[in-house]
Write an enzyme that holds these catalytic residues in place. Structure first.
Site, short mmCIF file in Angstrom:
data_model
loop_
_atom_site.label_atom_id
_atom_site.label_comp_id
_atom_site.label_asym_id
_atom_site.label_seq_id
_atom_site.Cartn_x
_atom_site.Cartn_y
_atom_site.Cartn_z
N MET A 82 0.68 -1.04 0.01
CA MET A 82 0.18 -0.41 0.03
C MET A 82 0.99 1.67 -0.53
O MET A 82 1.95 1.37 0.30
CB MET A 82 -1.28 0.47 0.64
N ASP A 124 0.09 5.66 -1.06
CA ASP A 124 -0.63 6.86 -1.11
C ASP A 124 -2.23 6.58 -0.48
O ASP A 124 -3.03 5.32 -1.29
CB ASP A 124 -0.85 7.67 -2.29
N GLN A 176 -3.18 3.32 -3.13
CA GLN A 176 -2.48 2.61 -3.50
C GLN A 176 -2.41 1.84 -3.20
O GLN A 176 -1.80 1.14 -2.73
CB GLN A 176 -1.69 3.66 -4.21
N TRP A 200 5.88 -2.30 -4.50
CA TRP A 200 4.83 -1.09 -5.64
C TRP A 200 4.68 -2.18 -6.89
O TRP A 200 5.37 -2.77 -7.41
CB TRP A 200 5.76 0.00 -5.86
N TRP A 221 -3.11 5.69 -10.51
CA TRP A 221 -1.95 6.45 -9.84
C TRP A 221 -3.26 6.95 -8.90
O TRP A 221 -4.19 7.31 -9.27
CB TRP A 221 -1.08 7.01 -10.12
N SER A 222 -2.62 8.50 -7.65
CA SER A 222 -3.42 9.27 -6.56
C SER A 222 -4.18 10.21 -7.63
O SER A 222 -3.78 10.42 -8.76
CB SER A 222 -1.90 9.79 -5.80
N ARG A 242 1.20 14.58 -11.95
CA ARG A 242 0.23 13.70 -11.76
C ARG A 242 0.04 14.64 -10.12
O ARG A 242 -0.33 15.38 -9.94
CB ARG A 242 1.21 12.38 -11.04
N ASP A 243 -0.84 13.79 -9.87
CA ASP A 243 -1.28 13.93 -8.43
C ASP A 243 -2.63 15.08 -8.47
O ASP A 243 -2.29 15.64 -7.42
CB ASP A 243 -0.98 13.84 -7.29
N ASP A 259 9.36 14.46 -3.89
CA ASP A 259 10.51 13.91 -4.38
C ASP A 259 11.85 13.27 -4.45
O ASP A 259 12.21 12.13 -3.67
CB ASP A 259 9.86 13.58 -5.40
C1 FRU Z 1 3.38 9.49 -4.13
C2 FRU Z 1 3.36 8.99 -5.40
C3 FRU Z 1 2.86 9.28 -6.28
C4 FRU Z 1 1.84 8.83 -7.75
C5 FRU Z 1 2.04 7.14 -6.68
C6 FRU Z 1 1.84 5.67 -7.84
O1 FRU Z 1 3.85 8.23 -3.57
O2 FRU Z 1 4.36 8.18 -6.36
O3 FRU Z 1 3.46 10.59 -7.28
O4 FRU Z 1 0.76 9.42 -8.24
O5 FRU Z 1 2.37 7.61 -5.78
O6 FRU Z 1 1.33 4.92 -6.43
#
Ligand code: FRU
EC number: 3.2.1.26
Length: 539
Positions: A20, A22, A38, A46, A81-82, A147-148, A238
């Site tokens: 697991m 985010d 996630q 992952w 993704w997130s 993203r996100d 990051d």
């Molecule tokens: C942060 C991240 C996000 C991305 C997701 C992928 O931990 O890298 O930027 O959307 O995890 O699982």
């Protein structure tokens, strides 16, 4: 936690198995709290990312549902993704999330509930209009750094705004998109905010906070920006894998976030948590008029260990988050609902912890406990003087580990300790004079994992934070201890440190809890309350 799984938590959110990361799209809908996250359906590392889904009525006990969003279409075939949920004015929740397309580009998609009368919102439909936002030849967006999406908010012109985390070279940025109908989105020429040296901004979060009190504010709330509201921008860097925030003003007309003096949206900014904590996200809880923060804590053990135990990653206990009266920092406190798991309270009152002494707290299940302690130091004059070069609290903590005595401190709690202290995690304070002839003091809070386990391979980094409190007042420390995680709150939520530890001896009934003072001056324990914590239902 079963005997062969000593590191599974008892009351922290974690899936029954596998990887697991985010927290995604937290919300409340028809009185039910939703958490997506996630998740890898295929293993403890992952990959193959879907939006797993659980619901709760109290943010502590959870019911699982099938994954809400999983790769199925070209716009998300390589991963879901997130992202975040926005509750539209008609009450309908919608998800914006990042999909990974066949070219491994990051694009933004929408998903809507199939059946709005189902409070569990088990089924979600992806729009055929997806992707709604995509990198292309003209917009200059880096397709692997896009993203996100955040929760969207309504602007002064009734148009929606959302920000997406990105970077161009070393410049981290929050790209703004606007929309009238939530389906057709247009990229703004200017980002909401950027910083030239910070690197990729993952999981941005942007929300208003009130200057008065601890209530939450709905994400689209107006108010007079400089009168009653401030805005918070949080990014997950990051580069450093920490969550940082900046307090400032939102210029609604220019769609710009302007940090207050002293704040910069890079790794010099304050952190939500000075331990292991990442990819966090808030939502406004309309039922209890509070803003709640979710955050992910990964393992400190090896990938091989994760594969062997069959899981990796937990969510911290959701925290209420609000602006301190000073307007200069945020305060976090575990949601009150977690206190319903407390049982068998133990109380110690007005004890003196002499120099170099330890006091065992008997009568609680020390591997799964909640502890609140209030210290009072008598003679601040006896504090050592800070060196001007001591600007990094983590360095202060790791250079002066728990065995180093100073005038005032270390004093605090020893948790997840084995009988003869071969293993222990110490969470403690030290108080310093700011300079030789000053009457200003600096309070440092540390979480020292260096002796947490006889196992050699784990990451045992020591963490540290400054706590913005007046040491003439009693100094509080709370620790939520749950088998392999310790969430510590100093100065009633002014500094938070989460750590992961894997004791070999100090597990289950063999775990002990102490208050201690290894400093040169005695310290008073005005009050210490400890509770055994029941396990939550998280199936
Ligand atoms: C942060 C991240 C996000 C991305 C997701 C992928 O931990 O890298 O930027 O959307 O995890 O699982």
């Amino acid at each position: 936690p079963a005997g062969n799984q000593p590191y599974r938590t008892g009351f922290h959110f974690q899936p029954p198995k596998n990887w697991m990361n985010d927290p995604n799209g937290p919300m409340i809908y028809k009185g039910i709290y939703h958490l997506f996250y996630q998740w890898n359906p295929k293993g403890a590392v992952w990959g193959n990312i879907v939006w797993a889904h659980s619901t709760s009525t109290d943010l502590i006990n959870w019911d699982p549902h099938p994954p809400a969003i999983f790769p199925s279409e070209p716009f998300d075939i390589n991963g879901c993704w997130s992202g975040s949920v926005t509750i539209l004015p008609n009450g309908k929740p919608v998800i914006l999330y990042t999909g990974i397309n066949p070219k491994n580009q990051q694009v933004q998609n929408i998903a809507e509930p199939k059946n709005l009368s189902d409070p569990y919102l088990v089924e979600w439909t992806k729009s055929p209009l997806n992707p709604l936002m995509a990198p292309d030849a003209v917009n200059g967006i880096n397709a692997s750094s896009f993203r996100d999406p955040t929760t969207a908010w309504l602007g002064h012109d009734k148009k929606w705004r959302v920000i997406i985390g990105s970077k161009i070279h070393r410049r981290g940025l929050a790209i703004t998109y606007t929309s009238k109908d939530f389906l057709k989105w247009e990229k703004s020429t200017e980002p909401l905010h950027y910083d030239d040296g910070s690197g990729m901004w993952e999981c941005p979060d942007f929300f208003p906070v009130t200057r008065f009190g601890s209530n939450g504010v709905e994400t689209s709330s107006f108010g007079e920006p400089n009168e009653t509201l401030k805005h918070v921008l949080k990014v997950s860097l990051d580069d450093t894998k920490h969550d940082y925030y900046t307090i400032g003003t939102y210029d609604r007309v220019g769609d710009k976030f302007v940090p207050d003096k002293g704040f910069k949206m890079d790794s010099s900014a304050p952190r939500y948590d000075y331990g292991k904590y990442y990819a966090s996200k808030t939502f406004y809880d309309s039922a209890k008029n509070r803003r709640i923060l979710w955050g992910w804590t990964n393992e400190s053990s090896s990938v091989e260990d994760d594969v062997e135990k069959g899981w990796s990653g937990i969510q911290t206990i959701p925290r209420k988050i609000w602006l301190d009266r000073s307007g200069k920092q945020l305060i976090q406190w575990p949601v009150r609902e977690v206190e319903r798991l407390r049982t068998n309270q133990v109380n110690l009152r007005n004890k003196v912890l002499d120099s170099r002494s330890r006091l065992e707290v008997y009568g609680v299940t020390a591997a799964q406990a909640d502890v609140e302690v209030l210290f009072k130091v008598r003679d601040l004059e006896k504090a050592d003087v800070m060196e001007p070069s001591w600007t990094d609290p983590q360095l202060i903590c790791s250079r002066m580990n728990v065995s180093v005595k100073s005038g005032l401190g270390p004093f605090g709690l020893m948790v997840l300790a084995s009988k003869n202290l071969e293993e222990h995690t110490s969470v403690y304070f030290r108080i310093f004079k700011a300079s030789q002839n000053s009457n200003k003091y600096v309070v440092v809070m540390c979480s020292d994992q260096s002796r947490s386990s006889l196992e050699e391979e784990n990451d045992k980094t020591t963490y540290g934070a400054f706590v913005d409190v007046n040491p003439h007042q009693p100094l509080s420390l709370r620790a939520l201890i749950d088998n392999s995680v310790v969430e510590s709150f100093g100065g009633r939520g002014r500094a938070c440190i989460t750590s992961r530890v894997y004791p070999k001896l100090a597990i289950g009934k063999s775990s002990h809890l102490y208050a201690f003072n290894y400093g040169l001056q005695s310290v008073d324990v005005l009050n210490l309350s400890a509770w055994s914590m029941n396990s939550a239902q998280i199936s």
